[in-house]
Write an enzyme that holds these catalytic residues in place. Structure first.
Site, PDB file in Angstrom:
ATOM      1  N   LYS A 291       0.821   5.482   6.025  1.00  0.00           N
ATOM      2  CA  LYS A 291       0.565   4.134   6.544  1.00  0.00           C
ATOM      3  C   LYS A 291       0.501   4.116   8.069  1.00  0.00           C
ATOM      4  O   LYS A 291       1.431   4.537   8.751  1.00  0.00           O
ATOM      5  CB  LYS A 291       1.675   3.212   6.035  1.00  0.00           C
ATOM      6  CG  LYS A 291       1.515   1.737   6.331  1.00  0.00           C
ATOM      7  CD  LYS A 291       2.617   0.981   5.599  1.00  0.00           C
ATOM      8  CE  LYS A 291       2.525  -0.520   5.807  1.00  0.00           C
ATOM      9  NZ  LYS A 291       3.549  -1.233   4.988  1.00  0.00           N
TER      10      LYS A 291
ATOM     11  N   CYS B 207      -1.407  -1.635   3.110  1.00  0.00           N
ATOM     12  CA  CYS B 207      -0.775  -2.938   3.356  1.00  0.00           C
ATOM     13  C   CYS B 207      -1.087  -3.530   4.733  1.00  0.00           C
ATOM     14  O   CYS B 207      -2.179  -4.017   4.970  1.00  0.00           O
ATOM     15  CB  CYS B 207       0.722  -2.831   3.126  1.00  0.00           C
ATOM     16  SG  CYS B 207       1.520  -4.451   2.945  1.00  0.00           S
TER      17      CYS B 207
ATOM     18  N   GLU C  64       1.293  -0.831  -3.418  1.00  0.00           N
ATOM     19  CA  GLU C  64       2.167  -0.165  -2.456  1.00  0.00           C
ATOM     20  C   GLU C  64       3.560   0.033  -3.042  1.00  0.00           C
ATOM     21  O   GLU C  64       4.160  -0.890  -3.596  1.00  0.00           O
ATOM     22  CB  GLU C  64       2.259  -0.999  -1.175  1.00  0.00           C
ATOM     23  CG  GLU C  64       3.112  -0.370  -0.087  1.00  0.00           C
ATOM     24  CD  GLU C  64       3.268  -1.260   1.135  1.00  0.00           C
ATOM     25  OE1 GLU C  64       3.593  -0.733   2.210  1.00  0.00           O
ATOM     26  OE2 GLU C  64       3.071  -2.493   1.012  1.00  0.00           O
TER      27      GLU C  64
END
Length: 429
Positions: A234, A271, A159
């Site tokens: 995300k 993540c 990330e």
């Protein structure tokens, strides 16, 4: 640690069994001081156990820790000598394994070679931003070259790999690292994708110039011809401890896309999304065969969860998962606090690396180093995905309509939980 070093390590254990205790102990990391972030001098818990347990005990411990793939221990792969020399010269951990599938009568094996790269930053966070980005690219180049000469088909980076993970500071100057989809980082990787005929997942801090310079946490999928296949933003943004990332970007708006590449169907669960089972589920419902989880997380907050969540997702959704975490401790010029009563501090804590692969049959690779840069490579037969769907029937037995109904009701303001109270409790009141 490269594969030649692994062989030396195994030989040292054999020497210990044959009475060479002193020689083996001299080769142990424990006798040479303990690197910061290591597990008592070893790259990982697995490597510590491998070096200190006798082979019979270690084999049983390994079976419990990483499982069996098609009833057998996971097989190590020897990578080319050039890759091993790059690992030695640039001091990055390199390991490789093979996930098998059962032989089928009507389908040929669908083997794809996949790689994960974890890295530390290359310069102090006080260095000029352009220098920091350039230095990180220089640090990654040998690892990407090692993946390329090893025949990796799909490669995923961590990330926001092109910058320090500065989102703890809440300082807006770090927004300067944001770049457009086709910006500097993508162009750097496009050349390498073409050179090695490799699909590359490029997680960046995106600046969306078409929509008012909005910033997103984004993964750019670069095709094996250097083309941009698509993007994913995300889905879930943390607000826990130092991870106050909504100061910089908000939840993504791209849904749960699966990208069909020439090597297979891939998706990216960035993540914090790994903490949300429905996020994993959605990628599976859209047909993903490999889901990458590029991350940045620290030991105190999440390390006990790290080896569990992605492995569980691989099992529950019958796909492979590649989990990548950055490595090292990043110190920032201005101390910050997290609103949790703890004293101000200048770093997140230690990013513990430990990248690994999980398979749908509950097996997984050992994680790579907890404190060094690293490349993890795995061959995986994608036929295993359907084989496990046939075996367990999770899709067939999932009863999605039950949960669709519950979620539909839960989203309404007048939702009432389905709680049945023991009548005797009411009588006591």
């Amino acid at each position: 640690m490269d594969l030649k070093a692994m062989e030396l390590d195994l030989n040292s254990k054999q020497g210990k069994e044959n009475g060479g205790e002193a020689e083996a102990e001299a080769k142990s990391p424990l006798s040479r001081g303990v690197p910061e972030g290591s597990v008592h001098g070893f790259d990982s818990l697995y490597r510590l156990l491998e070096a200190t347990l006798n082979p019979e005990v270690f084999q049983e411990a390994s079976r419990i820790l990483v499982g069996l793939n098609c009833g057998q221990s996971l097989e190590r792969i020897l990578l080319p000598e050039h890759a091993a020399s790059l690992s030695t010269k640039h001091d990055f951990d390199m390991q490789a394994f093979r996930f098998r599938a059962d032989e089928e009568a009507l389908r040929q094996p669908r083997v794809v070679r996949v790689g994960l790269i974890q890295n530390s930053i290359a310069l102090p966070t006080t260095a000029p931003f352009s220098n920091q980005k350039k230095a990180i690219m220089q640090r990654l180049k040998p690892m990407i070259d090692a993946a390329g000469v090893s025949g990796v088909n799909i490669l995923c980076l961590q990330e926001a790999w092109m910058m320090p993970f500065a989102f703890c500071t809440r300082e807006k100057s770090w927004c300067e690292f944001a770049e457009p989809i086709d910006g500097e980082s993508t162009q750097f990787l496009q050349d390498l994708a073409r050179k090695y005929n490799m699909v590359i997942v490029n997680p960046i801090l995106e600046r969306d110039s078409k929509h008012g310079e909005v910033i997103w946490n984004t993964a750019v999928i670069i095709g094996n011809q250097g083309n941009i296949v698509g993007t994913h933003r995300k889905n879930h943004i943390p607000r826990v401890g130092d991870f106050n990332e909504s100061t910089y970007y908000m939840e993504g708006n791209t849904g749960h896309p699966v990208f069909e590449t020439c090597y297979g169907k891939i998706a990216v669960n960035i993540c914090y999304g790994r903490h949300h089972p429905l996020n994993w589920l959605a990628f599976g419902l859209n047909g993903a065969e490999i889901v990458f989880n590029p991350s940045a997380t620290v030991g105190e907050l999440s390390e006990p969860m790290w080896p569990i969540e992605a492995r569980n997702a691989a099992i529950a959704n019958s796909y492979f998962v590649g989990s990548i975490n950055r490595v090292g401790t990043e110190t920032f010029p201005n101390p910050f606090t997290s609103g949790d009563g703890k004293p101000q501090h200048s770093d997140f804590g230690h990013f513990y690396g430990s990248s690994y692969f999980s398979a749908p049959d509950a097996s997984c690779t050992p994680s790579i180093s907890r404190h060094r840069d690293g490349l993890l490579v795995s061959d995986m037969d994608l036929n295993l995905c359907r084989q496990l769907k046939d075996k367990w029937g999770f899709r067939m037995t999932a009863r999605y309509e039950l949960y669709a109904n519950l979620l539909s009701r839960y989203l309404k303001p007048d939702f009432s939980p389905q709680v049945i109270t023991d009548p005797s409790l009411q009588k006591r009141q």
